[in-house]
Design a protein around this motif. Structure first.
Motif, short mmCIF file in Angstrom:
data_model
loop_
_atom_site.label_atom_id
_atom_site.label_comp_id
_atom_site.label_asym_id
_atom_site.label_seq_id
_atom_site.Cartn_x
_atom_site.Cartn_y
_atom_site.Cartn_z
N ALA A 122 0.83 -1.20 0.00
CA ALA A 122 0.00 0.00 0.00
C ALA A 122 0.87 1.26 0.00
CB ALA A 122 -0.91 -0.01 1.22
N PHE A 123 0.33 2.32 -0.58
CA PHE A 123 1.01 3.62 -0.57
C PHE A 123 0.96 4.21 0.83
CE2 PHE A 123 -0.62 3.31 -4.99
CZ PHE A 123 0.61 3.34 -5.65
N GLU A 124 1.85 5.17 1.10
CA GLU A 124 1.81 5.88 2.37
C GLU A 124 0.49 6.62 2.47
OE1 GLU A 124 5.14 8.42 3.10
OE2 GLU A 124 6.58 6.78 3.02
N ASP A 125 -0.28 6.31 3.49
CA ASP A 125 -1.60 6.91 3.63
C ASP A 125 -2.21 6.41 4.94
OD1 ASP A 125 -3.86 8.40 3.10
OD2 ASP A 125 -4.45 7.27 1.30
N SER A 126 -3.38 6.94 5.26
CA SER A 126 -4.18 6.44 6.37
C SER A 126 -5.36 5.68 5.79
CB SER A 126 -4.70 7.60 7.23
OG SER A 126 -3.63 8.30 7.80
N TYR A 127 -5.59 4.49 6.30
CA TYR A 127 -6.66 3.63 5.80
C TYR A 127 -7.62 3.32 6.95
CZ TYR A 127 -3.42 2.99 1.94
OH TYR A 127 -2.57 3.20 0.88
N THR A 128 -8.89 3.28 6.62
CA THR A 128 -9.91 2.92 7.60
C THR A 128 -10.49 1.57 7.21
OG1 THR A 128 -10.44 5.24 7.96
CG2 THR A 128 -12.05 3.62 8.73
N VAL A 129 -10.41 0.64 8.13
CA VAL A 129 -11.00 -0.68 7.93
C VAL A 129 -12.30 -0.70 8.73
CG1 VAL A 129 -10.69 -3.16 8.27
CG2 VAL A 129 -8.73 -1.72 7.64
N MET A 130 -13.39 -1.01 8.04
CA MET A 130 -14.70 -1.04 8.69
C MET A 130 -15.29 -2.44 8.64
SD MET A 130 -16.32 2.52 7.35
CE MET A 130 -17.49 2.70 8.66
N LEU A 131 -15.83 -2.86 9.77
CA LEU A 131 -16.56 -4.13 9.85
C LEU A 131 -17.98 -3.77 10.26
CD1 LEU A 131 -16.14 -7.22 9.65
CD2 LEU A 131 -15.97 -7.22 12.13
N ILE A 132 -18.94 -4.16 9.45
CA ILE A 132 -20.32 -3.74 9.66
C ILE A 132 -21.18 -4.99 9.84
CG2 ILE A 132 -22.26 -2.46 8.68
CD1 ILE A 132 -19.98 -1.16 6.82
N ASP A 133 -21.83 -5.09 11.01
CA ASP A 133 -22.81 -6.15 11.19
C ASP A 133 -24.19 -5.50 11.29
OD1 ASP A 133 -23.15 -5.24 13.80
OD2 ASP A 133 -22.27 -6.99 14.75
N GLU A 134 -25.21 -6.28 11.59
CA GLU A 134 -26.57 -5.72 11.58
C GLU A 134 -26.82 -4.70 12.67
OE1 GLU A 134 -29.18 -9.04 11.83
OE2 GLU A 134 -28.45 -9.65 13.79
N ASN A 135 -25.98 -4.68 13.71
CA ASN A 135 -26.19 -3.76 14.83
C ASN A 135 -25.25 -2.57 14.85
OD1 ASN A 135 -28.21 -5.43 16.06
ND2 ASN A 135 -26.57 -6.77 16.76
N THR A 136 -24.01 -2.78 14.44
CA THR A 136 -22.96 -1.80 14.71
C THR A 136 -21.95 -1.74 13.58
OG1 THR A 136 -23.18 -2.49 17.03
CG2 THR A 136 -21.33 -1.08 16.51
N THR A 137 -21.27 -0.60 13.49
CA THR A 137 -20.14 -0.45 12.60
C THR A 137 -18.90 -0.25 13.46
OG1 THR A 137 -21.48 0.56 10.87
CG2 THR A 137 -19.12 0.98 10.77
N TYR A 138 -17.89 -1.08 13.23
CA TYR A 138 -16.62 -1.00 13.95
C TYR A 138 -15.57 -0.51 12.95
CZ TYR A 138 -19.23 -4.24 16.89
OH TYR A 138 -20.19 -4.84 17.66
N SER A 139 -14.64 0.29 13.43
CA SER A 139 -13.60 0.77 12.52
C SER A 139 -12.24 0.74 13.20
CB SER A 139 -13.92 2.17 12.01
OG SER A 139 -13.94 3.09 13.07
N GLU A 140 -11.22 0.63 12.37
CA GLU A 140 -9.84 0.61 12.84
C GLU A 140 -9.01 1.40 11.84
OE1 GLU A 140 -6.81 -0.74 15.61
OE2 GLU A 140 -8.99 -0.56 15.69
N LEU A 141 -8.15 2.25 12.36
CA LEU A 141 -7.28 3.08 11.51
C LEU A 141 -5.94 2.40 11.32
CD1 LEU A 141 -7.01 5.83 10.06
CD2 LEU A 141 -6.02 6.71 12.18
N VAL A 142 -5.47 2.34 10.08
CA VAL A 142 -4.16 1.79 9.75
C VAL A 142 -3.38 2.89 9.05
CG1 VAL A 142 -2.91 0.04 8.42
CG2 VAL A 142 -5.10 -0.54 9.50
N VAL A 143 -2.22 3.24 9.60
CA VAL A 143 -1.38 4.28 9.01
C VAL A 143 -0.15 3.64 8.43
CG1 VAL A 143 -0.08 6.40 9.42
CG2 VAL A 143 -2.24 5.99 10.65
N ILE A 144 0.08 3.84 7.14
CA ILE A 144 1.25 3.31 6.46
C ILE A 144 2.18 4.47 6.19
CG2 ILE A 144 2.12 2.09 4.41
CD1 ILE A 144 0.38 0.35 6.29
N LYS A 145 3.41 4.37 6.71
CA LYS A 145 4.41 5.44 6.52
C LYS A 145 5.53 4.95 5.64
CE LYS A 145 3.45 7.51 10.95
NZ LYS A 145 3.95 7.97 12.21
#
Length: 195
Positions: free
Chosen positions: A172-195
């Motif tokens: 991946a290029f240098e950037d900030s990426y957001t990974v989202m996991l979505i179920d029927e109740n909630t959206t969870y997210s995690e930030l991944v920073v590639i330098k």
């Protein structure tokens, strides 16, 4: 007479089993045994709690506490001043949210229900993100990856009761990426920073 003896024996066995089970639970919520309208939350050292919140019937937060570093292993709530009605007690740990429905009556309180919602666990390892999620109901879960400009780079529908996924960011290029996991109740997210 024999039916009464059998009923008493069955009730005693049920009470003993319930008490033994609750004693082995890392978290328990009990109605206070004194005359007050109280709730007691008890936990052992294995349970890593982060927050406790109480919501009213309009979903307004009426109590919130972050108890990550508290040494005591119990909290007691006096609910006498609250209006008669239904409230939600929400206890959050790193991997799940446990919600209790609580009804406040004129003279007492009662616990109506208990609902546990699993949260995903994200582990950063080198330039990879490892995702684990206990999907108890097996319903479809949606995984999406966005870049810093909110463009969707990857999406996948995952099914099953246990979901494990490794997302590789090595090329991946240098950037900030957001990974989202979505179920029927909630959206969870995690930030991944590639330098």
């Amino acid at each position: 007479v024999m039916k009464k003896v059998l009923r008493f024996t069955a009730m005693t066995a049920l009470l003993f089993t319930t008490s033994w089970t609750m004693a082995n639970e890392p978290l328990s919520v009990l109605v206070s045994t004194d005359a007050s309208k109280g709730l007691v939350i008890k936990w052992d050292a294995s349970f890593k709690m982060t927050t406790v919140k109480i919501f009213d019937s309009s979903n307004n937060v009426i109590f919130s506490d972050n108890i990550v570093k508290k040494e005591n292993k119990a909290l007691k709530f006096n609910l006498e001043k609250l209006e008669i009605g239904i409230y939600t007690l929400k206890i959050e740990s790193f991997n799940k949210v446990t919600e209790y429905g609580v009804r406040i009556n004129r003279n007492d309180i009662e616990i109506l229900e208990k609902k546990e919602i699993s949260k995903p666990i994200f582990i950063h390892k080198d330039k990879k993100l490892v995702l684990n999620f206990l999907n108890a109901d097996g319903a479809p879960v949606y995984l999406k990856v966005y870049d810093s400009e909110n463009r969707i780079l990857f999406k996948e529908t995952l099914t099953g009761n246990t979901i494990g996924k490794v997302i590789n960011f090595e090329s991946a290029f240098e950037d900030s990426y957001t990974v989202m996991l979505i179920d029927e109740n909630t959206t969870y997210s995690e930030l991944v920073v590639i330098k």
